[in-house]
Scaffold this motif. Sequence first.
Motif, PDB file in Angstrom:
ATOM      1  N   LEU A  11      32.144  17.415  54.793  1.00  0.00           N
ATOM      2  CA  LEU A  11      30.949  17.451  53.943  1.00  0.00           C
ATOM      3  C   LEU A  11      29.980  18.544  54.385  1.00  0.00           C
ATOM      4  N   LEU A  12      29.948  18.847  55.668  1.00  0.00           N
ATOM      5  CA  LEU A  12      29.111  19.962  56.132  1.00  0.00           C
ATOM      6  C   LEU A  12      29.614  21.282  55.552  1.00  0.00           C
ATOM      7  N   ILE A  13      30.921  21.429  55.463  1.00  0.00           N
ATOM      8  CA  ILE A  13      31.488  22.636  54.850  1.00  0.00           C
ATOM      9  C   ILE A  13      31.165  22.679  53.360  1.00  0.00           C
ATOM     10  N   VAL A  14      31.310  21.538  52.685  1.00  0.00           N
ATOM     11  CA  VAL A  14      30.976  21.464  51.256  1.00  0.00           C
ATOM     12  C   VAL A  14      29.505  21.805  51.039  1.00  0.00           C
ATOM     13  N   THR A  15      28.639  21.310  51.918  1.00  0.00           N
ATOM     14  CA  THR A  15      27.208  21.615  51.811  1.00  0.00           C
ATOM     15  C   THR A  15      26.963  23.116  51.919  1.00  0.00           C
ATOM     16  N   ALA A  16      27.627  23.760  52.868  1.00  0.00           N
ATOM     17  CA  ALA A  16      27.474  25.206  53.025  1.00  0.00           C
ATOM     18  C   ALA A  16      27.928  25.943  51.768  1.00  0.00           C
ATOM     19  N   VAL A  17      29.023  25.478  51.171  1.00  0.00           N
ATOM     20  CA  VAL A  17      29.519  26.096  49.932  1.00  0.00           C
ATOM     21  C   VAL A  17      28.504  25.931  48.801  1.00  0.00           C
ATOM     22  N   ARG A  18      27.934  24.730  48.683  1.00  0.00           N
ATOM     23  CA  ARG A  18      27.009  24.460  47.581  1.00  0.00           C
ATOM     24  C   ARG A  18      25.680  25.224  47.738  1.00  0.00           C
ATOM     25  N   LEU A  19      25.240  25.424  48.978  1.00  0.00           N
ATOM     26  CA  LEU A  19      23.922  26.040  49.199  1.00  0.00           C
ATOM     27  C   LEU A  19      23.982  27.549  49.398  1.00  0.00           C
ATOM     28  N   HIS A  20      25.156  28.099  49.568  1.00  0.00           N
ATOM     29  CA  HIS A  20      25.272  29.527  49.859  1.00  0.00           C
ATOM     30  C   HIS A  20      24.618  30.384  48.768  1.00  0.00           C
ATOM     31  N   GLY A  21      23.691  31.232  49.165  1.00  0.00           N
ATOM     32  CA  GLY A  21      23.046  32.155  48.239  1.00  0.00           C
ATOM     33  C   GLY A  21      22.033  31.535  47.307  1.00  0.00           C
ATOM     34  N   LEU A  22      21.775  30.246  47.458  1.00  0.00           N
ATOM     35  CA  LEU A  22      20.883  29.567  46.520  1.00  0.00           C
ATOM     36  C   LEU A  22      19.450  30.073  46.614  1.00  0.00           C
ATOM     37  N   GLU A  23      19.076  30.614  47.794  1.00  0.00           N
ATOM     38  CA  GLU A  23      17.714  31.116  47.962  1.00  0.00           C
ATOM     39  C   GLU A  23      17.443  32.343  47.091  1.00  0.00           C
ATOM     40  N   ALA A  24      18.489  32.994  46.592  1.00  0.00           N
ATOM     41  CA  ALA A  24      18.317  34.170  45.736  1.00  0.00           C
ATOM     42  C   ALA A  24      18.476  33.839  44.260  1.00  0.00           C
ATOM     43  N   ALA A  25      18.684  32.564  43.966  1.00  0.00           N
ATOM     44  CA  ALA A  25      18.960  32.144  42.585  1.00  0.00           C
ATOM     45  C   ALA A  25      17.672  31.790  41.853  1.00  0.00           C
ATOM     46  N   ALA A  26      17.798  31.657  40.555  1.00  0.00           N
ATOM     47  CA  ALA A  26      16.746  31.067  39.727  1.00  0.00           C
ATOM     48  C   ALA A  26      17.370  29.878  39.012  1.00  0.00           C
ATOM     49  N   LEU A  27      16.547  29.106  38.324  1.00  0.00           N
ATOM     50  CA  LEU A  27      17.107  28.010  37.518  1.00  0.00           C
ATOM     51  C   LEU A  27      17.806  28.641  36.327  1.00  0.00           C
ATOM     52  N   PRO A  28      19.105  28.415  36.151  1.00  0.00           N
ATOM     53  CA  PRO A  28      19.910  29.230  35.256  1.00  0.00           C
ATOM     54  C   PRO A  28      19.808  28.891  33.775  1.00  0.00           C
ATOM     55  N   ASP A  29      19.181  27.798  33.420  1.00  0.00           N
ATOM     56  CA  ASP A  29      19.212  27.394  32.020  1.00  0.00           C
ATOM     57  C   ASP A  29      17.891  26.733  31.628  1.00  0.00           C
ATOM     58  N   TYR A  30      17.691  26.633  30.331  1.00  0.00           N
ATOM     59  CA  TYR A  30      16.458  26.071  29.775  1.00  0.00           C
ATOM     60  C   TYR A  30      16.234  24.649  30.250  1.00  0.00           C
ATOM     61  N   ASP A  31      17.288  23.832  30.231  1.00  0.00           N
ATOM     62  CA  ASP A  31      17.134  22.417  30.590  1.00  0.00           C
ATOM     63  C   ASP A  31      16.667  22.246  32.034  1.00  0.00           C
ATOM     64  N   SER A  32      17.174  23.077  32.952  1.00  0.00           N
ATOM     65  CA  SER A  32      16.770  22.963  34.353  1.00  0.00           C
ATOM     66  C   SER A  32      15.271  23.194  34.507  1.00  0.00           C
TER      67      SER A  32
END
Length: 494
Positions: A11-32
């Motif tokens: 699960l720690l590996i899965v967490t790293a996969v899910r969070l990778h690069g998220l600090e450079a993202a925006a909310l991708p869609d209208y609903d979010s």
Amino acid sequence: MNKALWLLGALLIVTAVRLHGLEAAALPDYDSVRNWQIVQEVAHGNLRNLFHHGSPGFSFLYAPVAWFTTDFYVFQYLNALVAVAAVGWLTLFVSRAAALAGYESALLALFVGTSVFLTFSGRDFTMGSWSLVAFTGLLQAYYCRLQQATPRSLLRAAVWVAIGLCINYKFLLTLPILLVFELLQQDGLLFQPRNLLRVAGILAAPYVVLAGVSWLVGLQWYRWLGVYYNIMRPGAPNAAGRLGMTQTHLDAFYYFKYIRDFESPLILLAVLVVPVLWRRLLFQRLKQPNLVRYLAIWVYCFLAGMSLLLKAPRGLLLIYGLLYVLAFLSLRRVLDRRWWALVLVIGVAVVFNLRRIQQEVYAYTPSSYPKVAGWLRRHNALPVVSTVGLGVAPFVAPSTMAVIIKEEELLTLREQGYRYVLLDAYWRVTNVRNFDLLRKVPAVAAWPEPMLTAPLLFLEHSEYTSLGYEETLALQRTASRDSFQLRVIPIPQP
């Protein structure tokens, strides 16, 4: 303890996969973005939009967070972690039911956790993450009900259905499948008058309570139920021209095409071979529950039901994990539990998933919306009008932005002091073709926004546009040929 450590490491590996690069993202869609705004409203006692997506429970869950911060990254990270927790819980349930070894639990968590769609959807701010938690709770509780025909087990499952309905209106799709299970079980437990009334009371309780809350704050008491009615029978087409939720042209293989192109080939193979490989467990002694039949009924009923409705990858949100589980259990059986072979095959499958995540998620993640907001402030270009999309909203003050779905609205906004339009290519994603004049106006500044060319984002809007699989990807290919997705232009003179 050893099994717990195996699962925790995965699960720690899965967490790293899910969070990778998220600090450079925006909310991708209208609903979010809209959910982020509504949560803040609810946190301050404004319940006007509580039922906007038929998911009041989602807003209540996050409202306490909004008492401390409005930073959308906090909400995005929390939602991503909730999705990881759902993977862990599902793995734990399957591990116990199938008596998996510690290393097998870790392999299963990695396999499920690197699903391309679950990774993509686990990085937004919609109801998907908590829906998976509620569905896993229901899976576990109802499996217990099939094994132990007691009123208590039945009512526990009903509670999870009620929780799911509070979080996501699409939990309604679980009701006919649960009825299929009850008919197969034939123990009459649900249909005993006392039990039936208690189950109905549990399912109705949230609606009754929130109807009272609605009435107290000056809203129509039927507002939540009204959302269901409007979804099925809208009064007018949406901005993309879609009317209603039924499929206007049948695209029966939409989900199979999606799985073929974006998910692990093993799960498409599993869909085809499970009825043969597990035929004895599936078709004999139907009153005796077993894990494979239980998961298979959920999967095949969901696939059959969703084929009748408008489609988007999120239509199968609740069963992606189950598809991966069935593929894993089938491999485990074929390989005769040879640990080295299972590790090798699942290891290769996880690497394959990670490669697709890089191509379909990470590659489109870095966002230019913060740069747009900075430019607007430096050039005194606020307030600004945006075409359909809300992507820049988390980076500017709420009072400095308006959204339009057609050019004719600009005249009124110009009179109110707006001077610039952000021609946001989200209009391409939603197929709202109302901006021909604006597209001809030279931009004073422009930026790329990779997410607005991502195939997964376009496919996620198939339900909104009512386009089929190939039509949606054709739309995406057209959008990807544009150099810039965000353009600031002066509002044209009338």
